[in-house]
Scaffold this active site. Sequence first.
Site, PDB file in Angstrom:
ATOM      1  N   PRO A  19     -22.675 -11.936  -2.533  1.00  0.00           N
ATOM      2  CA  PRO A  19     -22.281 -12.961  -1.573  1.00  0.00           C
ATOM      3  C   PRO A  19     -22.090 -12.451  -0.151  1.00  0.00           C
ATOM      4  CG  PRO A  19     -20.465 -12.429  -3.048  1.00  0.00           C
ATOM      5  CD  PRO A  19     -21.690 -11.784  -3.617  1.00  0.00           C
ATOM      6  N   ASN A  20     -22.601 -13.256   0.759  1.00  0.00           N
ATOM      7  CA  ASN A  20     -22.455 -13.075   2.214  1.00  0.00           C
ATOM      8  C   ASN A  20     -23.327 -11.967   2.786  1.00  0.00           C
ATOM      9  OD1 ASN A  20     -20.483 -15.178   2.645  1.00  0.00           O
ATOM     10  ND2 ASN A  20     -19.059 -13.871   1.525  1.00  0.00           N
ATOM     11  N   ARG A  60     -23.031 -10.912  12.162  1.00  0.00           N
ATOM     12  CA  ARG A  60     -21.599 -10.898  12.500  1.00  0.00           C
ATOM     13  C   ARG A  60     -20.969  -9.617  11.951  1.00  0.00           C
ATOM     14  NH1 ARG A  60     -19.279 -16.688  10.983  1.00  0.00           N
ATOM     15  NH2 ARG A  60     -17.559 -15.891  12.197  1.00  0.00           N
ATOM     16  N   TYR A  75     -20.213  -3.780   9.293  1.00  0.00           N
ATOM     17  CA  TYR A  75     -21.398  -3.750   8.428  1.00  0.00           C
ATOM     18  C   TYR A  75     -22.689  -3.312   9.132  1.00  0.00           C
ATOM     19  CZ  TYR A  75     -18.260  -6.247   5.307  1.00  0.00           C
ATOM     20  OH  TYR A  75     -17.200  -6.587   4.521  1.00  0.00           O
ATOM     21  N   ASN A  95     -25.108  -4.181  -4.863  1.00  0.00           N
ATOM     22  CA  ASN A  95     -24.006  -4.413  -3.933  1.00  0.00           C
ATOM     23  C   ASN A  95     -23.482  -5.804  -4.267  1.00  0.00           C
ATOM     24  OD1 ASN A  95     -22.160  -4.860  -1.935  1.00  0.00           O
ATOM     25  ND2 ASN A  95     -23.480  -4.172  -0.256  1.00  0.00           N
ATOM     26  N   ALA A 141     -18.017  -9.130  -2.450  1.00  0.00           N
ATOM     27  CA  ALA A 141     -16.620  -9.367  -2.831  1.00  0.00           C
ATOM     28  C   ALA A 141     -16.439  -9.492  -4.346  1.00  0.00           C
ATOM     29  CB  ALA A 141     -16.101 -10.620  -2.135  1.00  0.00           C
ATOM     30  N   HIS A 157     -14.803  -6.750  -6.610  1.00  0.00           N
ATOM     31  CA  HIS A 157     -13.366  -6.572  -6.803  1.00  0.00           C
ATOM     32  C   HIS A 157     -12.774  -7.548  -7.818  1.00  0.00           C
ATOM     33  CE1 HIS A 157     -14.184  -4.197  -3.302  1.00  0.00           C
ATOM     34  NE2 HIS A 157     -14.513  -5.266  -2.598  1.00  0.00           N
ATOM     35  N   ASP A 192     -19.518  -7.219 -17.350  1.00  0.00           N
ATOM     36  CA  ASP A 192     -20.011  -7.444 -18.713  1.00  0.00           C
ATOM     37  C   ASP A 192     -21.539  -7.549 -18.744  1.00  0.00           C
ATOM     38  OD1 ASP A 192     -17.427  -7.407 -19.647  1.00  0.00           O
ATOM     39  OD2 ASP A 192     -17.255  -9.579 -19.909  1.00  0.00           O
ATOM     40  N   GLU A 218     -23.570   1.371  -8.096  1.00  0.00           N
ATOM     41  CA  GLU A 218     -22.774   0.467  -7.263  1.00  0.00           C
ATOM     42  C   GLU A 218     -22.878   0.940  -5.819  1.00  0.00           C
ATOM     43  OE1 GLU A 218     -18.646  -0.009  -8.373  1.00  0.00           O
ATOM     44  OE2 GLU A 218     -18.105  -0.535  -6.307  1.00  0.00           O
ATOM     45  N   HIS A 231     -21.999   0.113  -1.564  1.00  0.00           N
ATOM     46  CA  HIS A 231     -21.350  -0.650  -0.486  1.00  0.00           C
ATOM     47  C   HIS A 231     -21.729  -0.059   0.851  1.00  0.00           C
ATOM     48  CE1 HIS A 231     -19.030  -2.746  -3.432  1.00  0.00           C
ATOM     49  NE2 HIS A 231     -18.775  -1.581  -3.986  1.00  0.00           N
ATOM     50  N   LEU A 232     -21.927  -0.940   1.802  1.00  0.00           N
ATOM     51  CA  LEU A 232     -22.219  -0.501   3.171  1.00  0.00           C
ATOM     52  C   LEU A 232     -21.000   0.203   3.765  1.00  0.00           C
ATOM     53  CD1 LEU A 232     -23.754  -3.918   3.995  1.00  0.00           C
ATOM     54  CD2 LEU A 232     -25.034  -1.802   4.309  1.00  0.00           C
ATOM     55  N   SER A 233     -19.844  -0.413   3.589  1.00  0.00           N
ATOM     56  CA  SER A 233     -18.611   0.122   4.153  1.00  0.00           C
ATOM     57  C   SER A 233     -17.925   1.039   3.142  1.00  0.00           C
ATOM     58  CB  SER A 233     -17.676  -1.032   4.539  1.00  0.00           C
ATOM     59  OG  SER A 233     -17.325  -1.787   3.388  1.00  0.00           O
ATOM     60  N   ARG A 246     -10.530   0.686   3.566  1.00  0.00           N
ATOM     61  CA  ARG A 246     -10.268  -0.685   4.029  1.00  0.00           C
ATOM     62  C   ARG A 246      -9.032  -1.260   3.319  1.00  0.00           C
ATOM     63  NH1 ARG A 246     -15.605  -4.074   4.050  1.00  0.00           N
ATOM     64  NH2 ARG A 246     -14.270  -5.367   5.404  1.00  0.00           N
ATOM     65  N   ARG A 258      -9.696  -4.038  -1.671  1.00  0.00           N
ATOM     66  CA  ARG A 258     -11.084  -3.559  -1.841  1.00  0.00           C
ATOM     67  C   ARG A 258     -11.145  -2.205  -2.555  1.00  0.00           C
ATOM     68  NH1 ARG A 258     -14.000  -7.167   1.534  1.00  0.00           N
ATOM     69  NH2 ARG A 258     -12.752  -7.786   3.321  1.00  0.00           N
TER      70      ARG A 258
HETATM   71  O1  CA2 Z   1     -19.260  -2.858   2.155  1.00  0.00           O
HETATM   72  C1  CA2 Z   1     -19.897  -3.605   1.396  1.00  0.00           C
HETATM   73  O2  CA2 Z   1     -21.101  -3.498   1.204  1.00  0.00           O
HETATM   74  C2  CA2 Z   1     -19.153  -4.760   0.696  1.00  0.00           C
HETATM   75  O3  CA2 Z   1     -19.720  -4.930  -0.598  1.00  0.00           O
HETATM   76  C3  CA2 Z   1     -19.394  -5.983   1.556  1.00  0.00           C
HETATM   77  C4  CA2 Z   1     -18.629  -7.216   1.091  1.00  0.00           C
HETATM   78  C5  CA2 Z   1     -17.155  -6.881   0.879  1.00  0.00           C
HETATM   79  O4  CA2 Z   1     -16.489  -8.001   0.324  1.00  0.00           O
HETATM   80  C6  CA2 Z   1     -16.957  -5.685  -0.027  1.00  0.00           C
HETATM   81  O5  CA2 Z   1     -15.579  -5.411  -0.124  1.00  0.00           O
HETATM   82  C7  CA2 Z   1     -17.673  -4.479   0.529  1.00  0.00           C
HETATM   83  C8  CA2 Z   1     -18.722  -8.338   2.115  1.00  0.00           C
HETATM   84  C9  CA2 Z   1     -20.093  -8.665   2.615  1.00  0.00           C
HETATM   85  C10 CA2 Z   1     -19.965  -9.589   3.776  1.00  0.00           C
HETATM   86  O6  CA2 Z   1     -21.036  -9.357   4.653  1.00  0.00           O
HETATM   87  C11 CA2 Z   1     -20.983  -9.939   5.883  1.00  0.00           C
HETATM   88  C12 CA2 Z   1     -21.943  -9.529   6.774  1.00  0.00           C
HETATM   89  C13 CA2 Z   1     -21.946 -10.073   8.038  1.00  0.00           C
HETATM   90  C14 CA2 Z   1     -21.024 -11.036   8.406  1.00  0.00           C
HETATM   91  C15 CA2 Z   1     -20.069 -11.440   7.504  1.00  0.00           C
HETATM   92  C16 CA2 Z   1     -20.060 -10.888   6.222  1.00  0.00           C
END
Ligand code: CA2
Length: 148
Positions: free
Chosen positions: A10-11, A18, A23, A74, A77, A80, A87, A98, A100-102, A107, A111
């Site tokens: 998601p997202n 943004r 990110y 990836n 959210a 978590h 499963d 697994e 993650h970008l961040s 954080r 997370r």
């Molecule tokens: O760091 C990551 O890759 C995450 O999986 C990104 C998720 C976050 O919930 C995880 O804790 C860590 C969120 C992705 C949201 O991406 C956006 C990108 C641009 C603008 C808004 C959200």
Amino acid sequence: MTSFLILNGPNLNLLGTRQPEVYGRTTLDDIERMCHDKAGSLGIEVETAQSNHEGTLVEHIHAARGVHDGIVLNAGAYTHTSVALRDAITGVALPTVELHLSNIHAREAFRHHSMIAGVALGVICGFGAAGYPLAIEALLGALEDRAG
Ligand code: CA2
């Protein structure tokens, strides 16, 4: 030919539009292109997919069985929160990285825990978009080690 599913949750379709300070400026299209380029250089294939829906992500994981040799996930959210994704990974028994970008550990406390990590082959986080080619290389290396 060895094939991996690169699955984003998601997202992540909003990448590059943004929160660049968290990110980066790379878009999801850019990341998917990087994955295809990396796969080409390694002589393997990748399929890329993204969904904002937990059940659709579960279905992508199910569909990977018998088609792909591993998954780079990836889960955004859902990382978590999602017992269902955990499963699904256990259910298909495909080696999963697994990603993650961040750096999720640097954080917010919510997370720091991952539902996925305990069933993953390994975790890559904090390297931005560069983590995706790293994950592909690591997954291929692990499969080659297993094959002996
Ligand atoms: O760091 C990551 O890759 C995450 O999986 C990104 C998720 C976050 O919930 C995880 O804790 C860590 C969120 C992705 C949201 O991406 C956006 C990108 C641009 C603008 C808004 C959200």
